[in-house]
Write a protein that holds these residues in place. Structure first.
Motif, short mmCIF file in Angstrom:
data_model
loop_
_atom_site.label_atom_id
_atom_site.label_comp_id
_atom_site.label_asym_id
_atom_site.label_seq_id
_atom_site.Cartn_x
_atom_site.Cartn_y
_atom_site.Cartn_z
N TYR A 51 30.32 -2.08 -26.22
CA TYR A 51 30.91 -0.77 -26.55
C TYR A 51 31.94 -0.91 -27.67
CZ TYR A 51 28.82 1.31 -22.39
OH TYR A 51 27.92 1.79 -21.46
N TYR A 87 41.50 1.67 -19.82
CA TYR A 87 40.84 2.98 -19.77
C TYR A 87 41.76 4.07 -19.21
CZ TYR A 87 36.50 0.77 -21.10
OH TYR A 87 35.54 0.09 -21.81
N GLY A 105 33.71 4.29 -25.30
CA GLY A 105 32.79 4.37 -24.17
C GLY A 105 33.46 5.06 -23.00
N PRO A 156 37.81 -1.86 -13.90
CA PRO A 156 38.90 -1.54 -14.84
C PRO A 156 39.86 -0.49 -14.26
CG PRO A 156 36.74 -1.33 -15.90
CD PRO A 156 36.49 -1.50 -14.44
#
Ligand code: 6CS
Length: 283
Positions: A51, A87, A105, A156
């Motif tokens: 990604y 993220y 992504g 994550p």
């Protein structure tokens, strides 16, 4: 007095109409002009190949930044400058003005669609789990991990896989936040977690580079949806997002979009077979 107010209102309306009719810049185009003047767009990435990736020399690649770089060039913004982010910190960072766009992504889901202005779909993928060879605990789904009271899963922080595991009933103390792919790989190898979950292409990239015969990929994770990301813009920057979408649509039509993402293993057809509207509505 009242008559004066009405006259002023009508006059103001006339001026705005004249300006827009003359093609004058709307406030919305200001963001694109600002990026053109800046010479680059600040993008948030995670450094999770294929990604997004940052080489030892700092070069940024990966399907998401490569698409963004090309589109911004077409919009007159010469380059992108990437910052690595977890993220879970990408949307707050975007809203705080630390990034101009997230190209990492970051999968479209209703709660994220409510917080940002997504482009149309770019990268689609299913979910996977990295486990010890032979999958000793027989995991096929996040529910399987929930049912096994001794099992732990890494994912994550603020990521989709963390949310899927929690929603499947894995207790918080058995969902371990893992900062990056290499850490997740090592934690499975050392037996510190029973599974590590990322999208299929990310796990496949990890296991290929690890070259470790004692590892196995479970893909797709049963019951987990196929997700697609889009470039995520700050609410209020919809004019920039729309300009981005115009160029993205042209590249999808011309085949240039496929030329960029398919060498990374992504399917252009998958991204072109759905829409932001459908993905943001998906339950
Ligand atoms: O959007 C997400 O939350 C997920 N997307 C990618 C590309 N990797 C992991 C992350 O959890």
């Amino acid at each position: 007095m009242k008559k004066l107010a009405i006259l002023a209102g009508v006059a103001g309306l006339a001026v705005i109409t004249m300006l827009l009719a003359s093609g004058a810049k709307s406030a919305d185009d200001a963001k694109l002009d600002q990026l053109k003047g800046q010479g680059f767009a600040r993008v948030a990435i995670a450094n999770e190949p294929p990604y997004t990736a940052v080489a030892a020399d700092g070069k940024v690649s990966g399907a998401a930044p490569d698409v963004a770089r090309e589109i911004f060039k077409r919009l007159g913004v010469n380059d992108i400058v990437a910052s690595i982010s977890e993220y879970g910190a990408m949307i707050p960072g975007l809203q705080a003005g630390r990034f101009d766009v997230v190209t990492a992504g970051l999968f479209m889901k209703p709660e994220r669609c409510a917080a940002v202005a997504y482009s149309e779909p770019v990268l689609c993928d299913a979910e996977a789990m990295l486990v010890k060879k032979g999958n000793p605990k027989g995991f096929k789904s996040y529910e399987d991990i929930a049912k096994d009271t001794s099992a732990t899963i890494g994912a994550p922080g603020g990521g989709t896989e963390e949310k899927l595991a929690l929603n499947a009933g894995v207790p918080r103390d058995r969902v371990i936040v893992v900062p990056d792919g290499q850490s997740g790989l090592k934690m499975v190898q050392d037996g510190r977690i029973d599974a590590y979950s990322l999208p299929v292409l990310s796990i496949n990239d990890l296991i290929k580079k690890a070259n470790d015969p004692n590892l196995e990929v479970i893909a797709p994770v049963q019951g987990a949806p196929v997700y697609c990301d889009g470039a995520a813009f700050k609410k209020g920057d919809e004019a920039l997002r729309d300009a981005y979408d115009v160029e993205l649509a042209k590249m999808k039509k011309s085949g240039e979009f496929a030329k960029i993402i398919e060498p990374y293993g992504f399917s252009a057809k998958a991204a072109m077979s759905t829409t932001r509207e459908k993905l943001c509505a998906a339950k």
